[in-house]
Scaffold this active site. Structure first.
Site, PDB file in Angstrom:
ATOM      1  N   GLY A  68       0.773  -1.230   0.000  1.00 55.15           N
ATOM      2  CA  GLY A  68       0.000   0.000   0.000  1.00 55.15           C
ATOM      3  C   GLY A  68       0.811   1.291   0.000  1.00 55.15           C
ATOM      4  O   GLY A  68       0.351   2.303   0.527  1.00 55.15           O
ATOM      5  N   ASN A  75       1.337   3.020  -2.687  1.00 54.23           N
ATOM      6  CA  ASN A  75       0.531   3.906  -3.545  1.00 54.23           C
ATOM      7  C   ASN A  75      -0.670   4.457  -2.774  1.00 54.23           C
ATOM      8  O   ASN A  75      -1.016   5.627  -2.909  1.00 54.23           O
ATOM      9  CB  ASN A  75       0.074   3.155  -4.802  1.00 54.23           C
ATOM     10  CG  ASN A  75       1.160   3.101  -5.858  1.00 54.23           C
ATOM     11  OD1 ASN A  75       1.516   4.117  -6.446  1.00 54.23           O
ATOM     12  ND2 ASN A  75       1.717   1.920  -6.085  1.00 54.23           N
ATOM     13  N   LEU A 107      -4.681  -7.064  -7.102  1.00 59.36           N
ATOM     14  CA  LEU A 107      -4.351  -8.161  -8.015  1.00 59.36           C
ATOM     15  C   LEU A 107      -5.545  -9.030  -8.402  1.00 59.36           C
ATOM     16  O   LEU A 107      -5.396 -10.220  -8.670  1.00 59.36           O
ATOM     17  CB  LEU A 107      -3.241  -9.031  -7.402  1.00 59.36           C
ATOM     18  CG  LEU A 107      -1.920  -8.299  -7.159  1.00 59.36           C
ATOM     19  CD1 LEU A 107      -0.917  -9.206  -6.465  1.00 59.36           C
ATOM     20  CD2 LEU A 107      -1.346  -7.766  -8.460  1.00 59.36           C
ATOM     21  N   LYS A 108      -6.731  -8.437  -8.410  1.00 59.44           N
ATOM     22  CA  LYS A 108      -7.885  -9.224  -8.851  1.00 59.44           C
ATOM     23  C   LYS A 108      -8.489  -8.604 -10.096  1.00 59.44           C
ATOM     24  O   LYS A 108      -8.390  -7.411 -10.317  1.00 59.44           O
ATOM     25  CB  LYS A 108      -8.951  -9.264  -7.731  1.00 59.44           C
ATOM     26  CG  LYS A 108      -8.615 -10.270  -6.701  1.00 59.44           C
ATOM     27  CD  LYS A 108      -9.813 -11.014  -6.131  1.00 59.44           C
ATOM     28  CE  LYS A 108     -10.825 -11.568  -7.066  1.00 59.44           C
ATOM     29  NZ  LYS A 108     -10.507 -12.918  -7.573  1.00 59.44           N
ATOM     30  N   ASN A 156      -6.126   2.489 -12.722  1.00 56.08           N
ATOM     31  CA  ASN A 156      -5.152   1.502 -12.263  1.00 56.08           C
ATOM     32  C   ASN A 156      -3.752   2.059 -12.450  1.00 56.08           C
ATOM     33  O   ASN A 156      -3.505   2.819 -13.378  1.00 56.08           O
ATOM     34  CB  ASN A 156      -5.305   0.217 -13.108  1.00 56.08           C
ATOM     35  CG  ASN A 156      -4.341  -0.875 -12.683  1.00 56.08           C
ATOM     36  OD1 ASN A 156      -4.200  -1.169 -11.493  1.00 56.08           O
ATOM     37  ND2 ASN A 156      -3.660  -1.482 -13.638  1.00 56.08           N
ATOM     38  N   HIS A 167       0.095   0.840 -13.211  1.00 57.18           N
ATOM     39  CA  HIS A 167       0.864  -0.329 -13.660  1.00 57.18           C
ATOM     40  C   HIS A 167       2.344   0.058 -13.754  1.00 57.18           C
ATOM     41  O   HIS A 167       2.671   1.107 -14.318  1.00 57.18           O
ATOM     42  CB  HIS A 167       0.349  -0.815 -15.020  1.00 57.18           C
ATOM     43  CG  HIS A 167       1.050  -2.043 -15.481  1.00 57.18           C
ATOM     44  ND1 HIS A 167       0.776  -3.297 -14.958  1.00 57.18           N
ATOM     45  CD2 HIS A 167       2.067  -2.220 -16.363  1.00 57.18           C
ATOM     46  CE1 HIS A 167       1.575  -4.180 -15.516  1.00 57.18           C
ATOM     47  NE2 HIS A 167       2.370  -3.556 -16.369  1.00 57.18           N
ATOM     48  N   ASP A 223      -5.058  -4.280 -18.499  1.00 58.15           N
ATOM     49  CA  ASP A 223      -4.093  -3.209 -18.842  1.00 58.15           C
ATOM     50  C   ASP A 223      -4.283  -2.601 -20.232  1.00 58.15           C
ATOM     51  O   ASP A 223      -3.311  -2.158 -20.859  1.00 58.15           O
ATOM     52  CB  ASP A 223      -2.642  -3.730 -18.718  1.00 58.15           C
ATOM     53  CG  ASP A 223      -2.321  -4.199 -17.306  1.00 58.15           C
ATOM     54  OD1 ASP A 223      -2.915  -3.682 -16.356  1.00 58.15           O
ATOM     55  OD2 ASP A 223      -1.457  -5.090 -17.162  1.00 58.15           O
ATOM     56  N   GLU A 278       5.542   6.009  -9.717  1.00 60.49           N
ATOM     57  CA  GLU A 278       4.143   5.552  -9.597  1.00 60.49           C
ATOM     58  C   GLU A 278       3.375   6.490  -8.674  1.00 60.49           C
ATOM     59  O   GLU A 278       2.272   6.937  -8.990  1.00 60.49           O
ATOM     60  CB  GLU A 278       4.078   4.135  -9.006  1.00 60.49           C
ATOM     61  CG  GLU A 278       4.441   3.028  -9.957  1.00 60.49           C
ATOM     62  CD  GLU A 278       4.275   1.663  -9.315  1.00 60.49           C
ATOM     63  OE1 GLU A 278       3.295   1.439  -8.594  1.00 60.49           O
ATOM     64  OE2 GLU A 278       5.155   0.815  -9.533  1.00 60.49           O
TER      65      GLU A 278
HETATM   66  C1  GRF Z   1       3.058  -1.436  -7.521  1.00 59.41           C
HETATM   67  O1  GRF Z   1       4.213  -1.642  -8.265  1.00 59.41           O
HETATM   68  C2  GRF Z   1       1.891  -1.383  -8.436  1.00 59.41           C
HETATM   69  O2  GRF Z   1       2.117  -0.717  -9.618  1.00 59.41           O
HETATM   70  C3  GRF Z   1       1.713  -2.833  -8.693  1.00 59.41           C
HETATM   71  O3  GRF Z   1       1.891  -3.445  -7.431  1.00 59.41           O
HETATM   72  C4  GRF Z   1       2.744  -2.641  -6.662  1.00 59.41           C
HETATM   73  C5  GRF Z   1       1.992  -2.289  -5.404  1.00 59.41           C
HETATM   74  O4  GRF Z   1       2.705  -1.485  -4.583  1.00 59.41           O
HETATM   75  N1  GRF Z   1       0.516  -3.117  -9.405  1.00 59.41           N
HETATM   76  P1  GRF Z   1       2.058  -0.875  -3.268  1.00 59.41           P
HETATM   77  O5  GRF Z   1       1.211  -1.956  -2.633  1.00 59.41           O
HETATM   78  O6  GRF Z   1       1.261   0.322  -3.649  1.00 59.41           O
HETATM   79  O7  GRF Z   1       3.234  -0.527  -2.402  1.00 59.41           O
END
Ligand code: GRF
Length: 222
Positions: free
Chosen positions: A14, A16, A91-92, A108, A110, A151, A180
């Site tokens: 988490g 992000n 991841l779902k 999303n 990526h 994606d 990101e």
């Molecule tokens: C990130 O690289 C995101 O782009 C990918 O999974 C990772 C998750 O990172 N889909 P976090 O859980 O936000 O630290």
């Protein structure tokens, strides 16, 4: 303009999510996080949400089809009157029905420059392993709207990082993670300020002078 209500979906650490928590609490984004949902009970992102007093829950995907899982999500989004959904390392796969009902309202992040190193099987460290293996000199991150395939939705923002000779999948992952966070926050800022317009596959800045809608939602081009 109303403050937008966000649902953030996670599966892991988490970071992000943390970037969004920081940006919303510093009022850098015209939004509040109404709920954080994880499909994994041990996702550290749930702890981050809890620490900031944000409603959070785990909805386990065990024994549920993608459709059944998405139905549960939809119920919560409606109850919480969610404007935008952020998949932040979630991841779902969401059902077609959910994607249709929230068309251009689910984004999303990526960790590659789509359309490279994306789609089925490209998640987590695997994305960076493939980038190193292929020998690309730049990689990056992409924020995009979700459509019915993995994606492939319209791209909101991308940013690059160099792949240096000494990079490993792990060092690359860390470099990409930094950008990101940046582009996720800047994309959300534009989205929540109603600055974006989707024209075909292109996401462009809504420009009232050239057209687009005014504050009352009236299309100026009419
Ligand atoms: C990130 O690289 C995101 O782009 C990918 O999974 C990772 C998750 O990172 N889909 P976090 O859980 O936000 O630290």
């Amino acid at each position: 303009m109303s403050v937008k209500k966000l649902a953030v979906l996670i599966s892991g650490g988490g970071t992000n999510l943390q970037a969004i928590i920081d940006a919303t609490s510093q009022k850098k984004i015209n939004a509040e996080i109404k709920i954080v949902i994880s499909n994994r009970e041990d996702a550290y992102g749930l702890v981050r949400a809890e620490k900031h007093g944000i409603k959070n829950m785990c909805i386990s995907s065990k024994n549920l089809t993608d459709e059944e899982y998405s139905e549960k999500l939809l119920e919560i989004f409606k109850k919480e009157e969610i404007d935008f959904v952020v998949l932040a390392g979630f991841l779902k796969i969401l059902s077609k029905d959910l994607v249709m009902q929230y068309k251009n309202r689910i984004i999303n992040i990526h960790p590659s420059l789509i359309p490279s190193f994306c789609g089925k099987g490209y998640y987590g460290i695997k994305v960076h392993e493939k980038a190193i293996e292929y020998g690309v000199k730049v990689t990056g991150a992409t924020v995009h709207f979700i459509d019915e395939n993995a994606d492939t939705g319209p791209i909101i923002e991308q940013r690059t990082v160099d792949v240096d000779d000494f990079d490993t999948p792990n060092t690359l992952q860390l470099k990409v993670l930094v950008i990101e966070h940046e582009i996720l926050v800047s994309s959300l800022k534009k989205l929540c300020n109603e600055e974006l317009e989707v024209v075909g596959r292109r996401v462009i800045k809504r420009d009232v002078k050239r057209g687009g809608k005014d504050e009352k939602g009236i299309d100026k081009r009419l």
